[in-house]
Design a protein around this motif. Structure first.
Motif, PDB file in Angstrom:
ATOM      1  N   PRO A 212       1.075  -0.896  -0.095  1.00 29.75           N
ATOM      2  CA  PRO A 212       0.000  -0.174   0.085  1.00 29.75           C
ATOM      3  C   PRO A 212       1.025   1.611   0.514  1.00 29.75           C
ATOM      4  CG  PRO A 212      -0.993  -1.331   1.460  1.00 29.75           C
ATOM      5  CD  PRO A 212       0.685  -2.026   1.396  1.00 29.75           C
ATOM      6  N   LEU A 213       0.563   1.959  -0.647  1.00 37.32           N
ATOM      7  CA  LEU A 213       1.480   3.349  -1.174  1.00 37.32           C
ATOM      8  C   LEU A 213       0.172   4.570  -1.375  1.00 37.32           C
ATOM      9  CD1 LEU A 213       5.066   3.798  -2.842  1.00 37.32           C
ATOM     10  CD2 LEU A 213       2.933   5.463  -3.009  1.00 37.32           C
ATOM     11  N   TRP A 214       1.289   5.715  -0.518  1.00 36.86           N
ATOM     12  CA  TRP A 214       0.123   7.119  -0.035  1.00 36.86           C
ATOM     13  C   TRP A 214       0.585   8.043  -0.774  1.00 36.86           C
ATOM     14  CZ3 TRP A 214      -5.010   7.158   0.131  1.00 36.86           C
ATOM     15  CH2 TRP A 214      -5.657   5.691   0.842  1.00 36.86           C
ATOM     16  N   GLU A 215       0.317   8.853  -1.729  1.00 31.93           N
ATOM     17  CA  GLU A 215       1.242  10.143  -2.741  1.00 31.93           C
ATOM     18  C   GLU A 215       0.493  11.351  -2.157  1.00 31.93           C
ATOM     19  OE1 GLU A 215       1.033   9.683  -6.332  1.00 31.93           O
ATOM     20  OE2 GLU A 215       2.516   7.822  -7.148  1.00 31.93           O
ATOM     21  N   LEU A 216       1.698  12.422  -1.423  1.00 32.30           N
ATOM     22  CA  LEU A 216       0.953  13.656  -0.956  1.00 32.30           C
ATOM     23  C   LEU A 216       1.614  14.848  -2.230  1.00 32.30           C
ATOM     24  CD1 LEU A 216       1.742  11.704   1.884  1.00 32.30           C
ATOM     25  CD2 LEU A 216       1.014  13.344   3.165  1.00 32.30           C
ATOM     26  N   THR A 217       0.242  15.326  -2.138  1.00 32.26           N
ATOM     27  CA  THR A 217       0.987  16.090  -3.416  1.00 32.26           C
ATOM     28  C   THR A 217       0.868  17.351  -2.924  1.00 32.26           C
ATOM     29  OG1 THR A 217       0.735  14.619  -5.022  1.00 32.26           O
ATOM     30  CG2 THR A 217       0.147  17.766  -5.306  1.00 32.26           C
ATOM     31  N   PHE A 218       2.437  18.506  -2.773  1.00 31.42           N
ATOM     32  CA  PHE A 218       1.684  19.978  -2.097  1.00 31.42           C
ATOM     33  C   PHE A 218       1.533  21.092  -3.599  1.00 31.42           C
ATOM     34  CE2 PHE A 218       3.267  16.711   0.996  1.00 31.42           C
ATOM     35  CZ  PHE A 218       2.398  17.475   2.067  1.00 31.42           C
ATOM     36  N   ARG A 219       1.072  21.984  -3.953  1.00 26.32           N
ATOM     37  CA  ARG A 219       1.028  22.935  -4.786  1.00 26.32           C
ATOM     38  C   ARG A 219       1.183  24.089  -4.498  1.00 26.32           C
ATOM     39  NH1 ARG A 219      -3.201  22.322  -7.881  1.00 26.32           N
ATOM     40  NH2 ARG A 219      -3.874  24.267  -7.536  1.00 26.32           N
ATOM     41  N   SER A 220       2.367  25.571  -5.167  1.00 20.88           N
ATOM     42  CA  SER A 220       2.617  26.805  -4.197  1.00 20.88           C
ATOM     43  C   SER A 220       3.284  27.275  -5.428  1.00 20.88           C
ATOM     44  CB  SER A 220       3.043  26.825  -2.926  1.00 20.88           C
ATOM     45  OG  SER A 220       3.250  28.202  -2.229  1.00 20.88           O
ATOM     46  N   ARG A 221       3.761  28.740  -5.528  1.00 24.03           N
ATOM     47  CA  ARG A 221       4.380  29.360  -6.273  1.00 24.03           C
ATOM     48  C   ARG A 221       5.876  29.064  -5.334  1.00 24.03           C
ATOM     49  NH1 ARG A 221       3.493  34.551  -9.271  1.00 24.03           N
ATOM     50  NH2 ARG A 221       5.549  34.930 -10.638  1.00 24.03           N
ATOM     51  N   SER A 222       5.927  29.133  -4.075  1.00 22.38           N
ATOM     52  CA  SER A 222       7.534  29.130  -3.660  1.00 22.38           C
ATOM     53  C   SER A 222       6.989  27.849  -2.445  1.00 22.38           C
ATOM     54  CB  SER A 222       8.510  29.643  -3.320  1.00 22.38           C
ATOM     55  OG  SER A 222       7.014  31.132  -2.095  1.00 22.38           O
ATOM     56  N   PHE A 223       7.817  27.445  -1.612  1.00 19.31           N
ATOM     57  CA  PHE A 223       8.694  26.994  -0.548  1.00 19.31           C
ATOM     58  C   PHE A 223       9.279  27.420   0.592  1.00 19.31           C
ATOM     59  CE2 PHE A 223       5.656  23.834  -2.950  1.00 19.31           C
ATOM     60  CZ  PHE A 223       4.791  23.391  -3.137  1.00 19.31           C
ATOM     61  N   LEU A 224       9.071  27.100   1.650  1.00 21.36           N
ATOM     62  CA  LEU A 224      10.435  27.442   2.441  1.00 21.36           C
ATOM     63  C   LEU A 224      11.380  25.834   2.873  1.00 21.36           C
ATOM     64  CD1 LEU A 224       7.870  29.567   5.281  1.00 21.36           C
ATOM     65  CD2 LEU A 224       9.896  30.363   3.486  1.00 21.36           C
ATOM     66  N   TYR A 225      12.218  26.534   3.586  1.00 22.40           N
ATOM     67  CA  TYR A 225      13.517  25.543   3.329  1.00 22.40           C
ATOM     68  C   TYR A 225      12.638  24.022   4.272  1.00 22.40           C
ATOM     69  CZ  TYR A 225      17.645  22.978   5.694  1.00 22.40           C
ATOM     70  OH  TYR A 225      18.841  22.257   5.084  1.00 22.40           O
ATOM     71  N   LYS A 226      12.492  23.010   3.591  1.00 18.11           N
ATOM     72  CA  LYS A 226      12.175  21.454   3.824  1.00 18.11           C
ATOM     73  C   LYS A 226      10.398  21.982   4.668  1.00 18.11           C
ATOM     74  CE  LYS A 226      16.645  20.054   6.806  1.00 18.11           C
ATOM     75  NZ  LYS A 226      17.278  19.005   7.014  1.00 18.11           N
ATOM     76  N   GLN A 227       9.695  23.063   3.903  1.00 20.69           N
ATOM     77  CA  GLN A 227       8.890  22.737   4.379  1.00 20.69           C
ATOM     78  C   GLN A 227       7.590  22.106   4.100  1.00 20.69           C
ATOM     79  OE1 GLN A 227       6.599  26.756   2.654  1.00 20.69           O
ATOM     80  NE2 GLN A 227       4.215  26.128   2.897  1.00 20.69           N
ATOM     81  N   VAL A 228       8.205  21.098   2.599  1.00 16.93           N
ATOM     82  CA  VAL A 228       7.044  19.972   2.304  1.00 16.93           C
ATOM     83  C   VAL A 228       7.174  18.810   3.419  1.00 16.93           C
ATOM     84  CG1 VAL A 228       6.582  18.922   0.247  1.00 16.93           C
ATOM     85  CG2 VAL A 228       6.879  20.716   0.159  1.00 16.93           C
TER      86      VAL A 228
END
Length: 299
Positions: A212-228
C-alpha cells in the motif's frame, strides 16, 4: 549572426548521491550538487562565456526531481549559431551519461527570462509506503524513493482534514527549518493545494506482494526550507494518531519553528519535485509571439 542564447532546461535526477540541487560546498569534493554536474556538462560544450546556471528550485540532499528547471547563457565561438534545442538536450545528456541526471527538454528564451522568478508554481509529491518495517522489504525500484512505514493503515480522513487547514495563505514559520537565510525570507506563503491519494509501487504489477502506498501532493508558487517535508511529517503523524487535527492547527498558528515537534519531519528520500510551471508566453522568444499574445500594459 548572433552566436549566444539564453536557454531554459528541464531536468530530472535521482537525488540519493547528490548534496542537493544547488552547488555543493567548495570543500566537499565527493558529494557534489546536481548544479555542479550540469555546469560541468555545459562547459564541455566549450562556450566562450563563463558558465553560470540559475536553478528554479533548490531541493535538499537526497530529494529527487522528475522536473526541475534552470536557465543559463551560452555563447559559441566565432560565427557558430546557437545550438538548436534538440541538439543541446542530446549534447548535455551525452556528457551527463555517467550521472543519474538527465535533461528532458530545452527552450530558447528571451534575454530577461529567469528560471526562478518567472516560475508560476511548483509541485511536489511525497510517497509513503505502508507495511514495510525495513527498507529492504521494498522492491529495488522503490529503494530510496519512498518513506517506508511499519503502519499497515493510516487515518486518511483525518489527514485530509488536517491538510485542509494548511491550504491558503498562512505564516508557515512553524513548518520551516532553521537556515542561514531565515531572516530574509518571508514566511507567508500561499499553498494552492494539498491532495492525499493512493499511489503504487513502481513494480506493483510484478512484485511478490502488494505494498500500500500513498502520495501527498503539494502545490505553491514557492516553499520555505524543508516546508514540504515538515508538512508531510505532521500529516503522517495525524494519520498515525500521534498528532491530532487541533494540535496541527496549534502548530500552524504558533508561527514559530520551535513549535514544530522534534523528529517529526519526513525523511528526504520520499520527496519528488514533479513540476515547475511557467506561462506559455514566457517560454517563447519575442519574435515567436503574435500580437494577440503580447502582454498589455494594463492588468
Amino acid at each position: 549572426m548572433r552566436n549566444w542564447a539564453r536557454y531554459l532546461i528541464f531536468f530530472q535526477y535521482i537525488g540519493t548521491k547528490y548534496s542537493g540541487a544547488a552547488k555543493g560546498p567548495p570543500h566537499q569534493l565527493v558529494r557534489k550538487g546536481v548544479q555542479d554536474h550540469l555546469e560541468d556538462a555545459i562547459r564541455r560544450l566549450r562556450p566562450v562565456n563563463p558558465v553560470s546556471l540559475y536553478i528554479s528550485s533548490r531541493t535538499d540532499t537526497g530529494v529527487h526531481a522528475l522536473s526541475n528547471s534552470a536557465h543559463f547563457d551560452l555563447q559559441r565561438r566565432g560565427d557558430k549559431p546557437p545550438f538548436t534545442e534538440n541538439v543541446l538536450v542530446e549534447a548535455l545528456n551525452f556528457h551527463l551519461r555517467t550521472e543519474q541526471i538527465r535533461i528532458t527538454s530545452a527552450h530558447h528564451v528571451s534575454d530577461d527570462f529567469h528560471a526562478r522568478f518567472h516560475a508560476q508554481s511548483r509541485t511536489y509529491v511525497y510517497r509513503v509506503a505502508l507495511g514495510t518495517p525495513h527498507h529492504t522489504e521494498l522492491p529495488l525500484t522503490d529503494f530510496n524513493l519512498c518513506w517506508n512505514l511499519c503502519n499497515t493503515e493510516l487515518d486518511v480522513g483525518a489527514m485530509r482534514e488536517a491538510a485542509a487547514l494548511l491550504v491558503g495563505t498562512h505564516d508557515f514559520s512553524s513548518f520551516r527549518a532553521v537556515s542561514s537565510d531565515m531572516a530574509s525570507k518571508n514566511p507567508v506563503k500561499t499553498l494552492d493545494a494539498v491532495n492525499i491519494q493512493p499511489g503504487s509501487s513502481f513494480a506493483h504489477a510484478h512484485f511478490h506482494r502488494e505494498i500500500p502506498l500513498w502520495e501527498l501532493t503539494f502545490r505553491s508558487r514557492s516553499f520555505l526550507y524543508k516546508q514540504v517535508r515538515r508538512m508531510t511529517g505532521a500529516l503522517v503523524a495525524v494519520g498515525q494518531g500521534r498528532l491530532s487535527v487541533p494540535q496541527l492547527k496549534d502548530v500552524l498558528q504558533a508561527r514559530d519553528t520551535l513549535a514544530y515537534p522534534q523528529g517529526l519531519a519526513a525523511p528526504p528520500q520520499g520527496l519528488f519535485l514533479t513540476k515547475v510551471d511557467y506561462r506559455e508566453t514566457d517560454l517563447q522568444l519575442p519574435h515567436q509571439m503574435s500580437e494577440e499574445q503580447l502582454p498589455t500594459s494594463a492588468p
